[in-house]
Scaffold this active site. Sequence first.
Site, mmCIF file in Angstrom:
data_model
loop_
_atom_site.group_PDB
_atom_site.id
_atom_site.type_symbol
_atom_site.label_atom_id
_atom_site.label_comp_id
_atom_site.label_asym_id
_atom_site.label_seq_id
_atom_site.Cartn_x
_atom_site.Cartn_y
_atom_site.Cartn_z
ATOM 1 N N ARG A 1 0.830 -1.253 -0.084
ATOM 2 C CA ARG A 1 -0.139 -0.003 0.078
ATOM 3 C C ARG A 1 1.008 1.212 0.200
ATOM 4 N NH1 ARG A 1 -5.481 -0.562 -1.234
ATOM 5 N NH2 ARG A 1 -6.374 -2.238 0.287
ATOM 6 N N ARG B 1 -1.885 7.366 10.238
ATOM 7 C CA ARG B 1 -1.992 6.004 9.800
ATOM 8 C C ARG B 1 -3.262 5.880 8.858
ATOM 9 N NH1 ARG B 1 -2.712 0.687 9.910
ATOM 10 N NH2 ARG B 1 -4.523 -0.115 10.977
ATOM 11 N N VAL B 2 -2.991 5.149 7.695
ATOM 12 C CA VAL B 2 -4.026 5.103 6.888
ATOM 13 C C VAL B 2 -4.315 3.552 6.808
ATOM 14 C CG1 VAL B 2 -3.972 6.969 5.523
ATOM 15 C CG2 VAL B 2 -2.564 5.244 5.038
ATOM 16 N N MET C 1 -5.747 -2.380 15.244
ATOM 17 C CA MET C 1 -4.594 -3.079 15.784
ATOM 18 C C MET C 1 -3.337 -2.023 16.110
ATOM 19 S SD MET C 1 -4.594 -6.924 14.774
ATOM 20 C CE MET C 1 -3.675 -7.491 16.293
ATOM 21 N N ASP D 1 -14.808 -4.862 7.108
ATOM 22 C CA ASP D 1 -15.549 -5.724 7.336
ATOM 23 C C ASP D 1 -16.286 -5.350 8.510
ATOM 24 O OD1 ASP D 1 -12.538 -6.201 8.538
ATOM 25 O OD2 ASP D 1 -13.825 -7.233 10.118
#
Length: 235
Positions: free
Chosen positions: A25, A88-89, A181, A205
């Site tokens: 990514r 953060r992505v 996480m 999800d």
Amino acid sequence: MSSLHIAAEKGEVAERILLPGDPLRAKYIAEHFLDGAKEYTSIRNILGYTGTYHGVPVSVQGTGMGMPSISIYVNELMDCYGVQKLIRVGTCGGMHEKVKLRDVFIAQGATTDSGMIRSIFGSSINYAPLADYELLSAAVENAKRMNLPVRVGNVISVDRFYDEEIDNNKLRAYGVLAVEMEAAALYTLAAKYGRQALALFTVSDHLLTGEKCTAGERQTTFNDMIKIALETAVG
Ligand code: HPA
């Protein structure tokens, strides 16, 4: 000189950085969103790049999964390379009906069962890892301007992806909206170093419905999230 896990020389990492868990990514973001991106590390195949966005230097660095892994990278990024703004992505699981599959979600606070946070504060303090308010409010404003809906709230950053003992019903009852996480470690370490951090997610999800994004859906919402993150990083 490079740090233990990042092969960059000082000055090769920008003050503003996007942090996906998946190194590929990082490559995707560098190739599709940054101008003139150059790889500065590939130790353990955890890739990092620096380029520019609207003329402003921005880096993007994989972190791996979980708090022990992201902690290694953000410690070195702040301590050895002077990184100031860390975004953060990632992806998260929806836990609450207020959060829908494919939403972009921003962690205002990160509840956690992390042994890492406990080892810093001991069991008598329940530290509250928080997003940097300036980055949080800028991200919300940028999303509004870009007509991209976002949700903001509490996530739980868990130590175990496969956790049959955790009481998700209780967390939901107390307004925890999603599970991931890494955010609690990112927010806690940024606070320690006096830097700015934010965690954005796409809901990949859903724990209530069992739904999962298709690969195509993941990509579209991922791209929306990256645009919000980059506008916020350079703002
Ligand atoms: N659990 C933990 N982390 C996650 C999940 C999940 O269901 N989905 C995306 N990151």
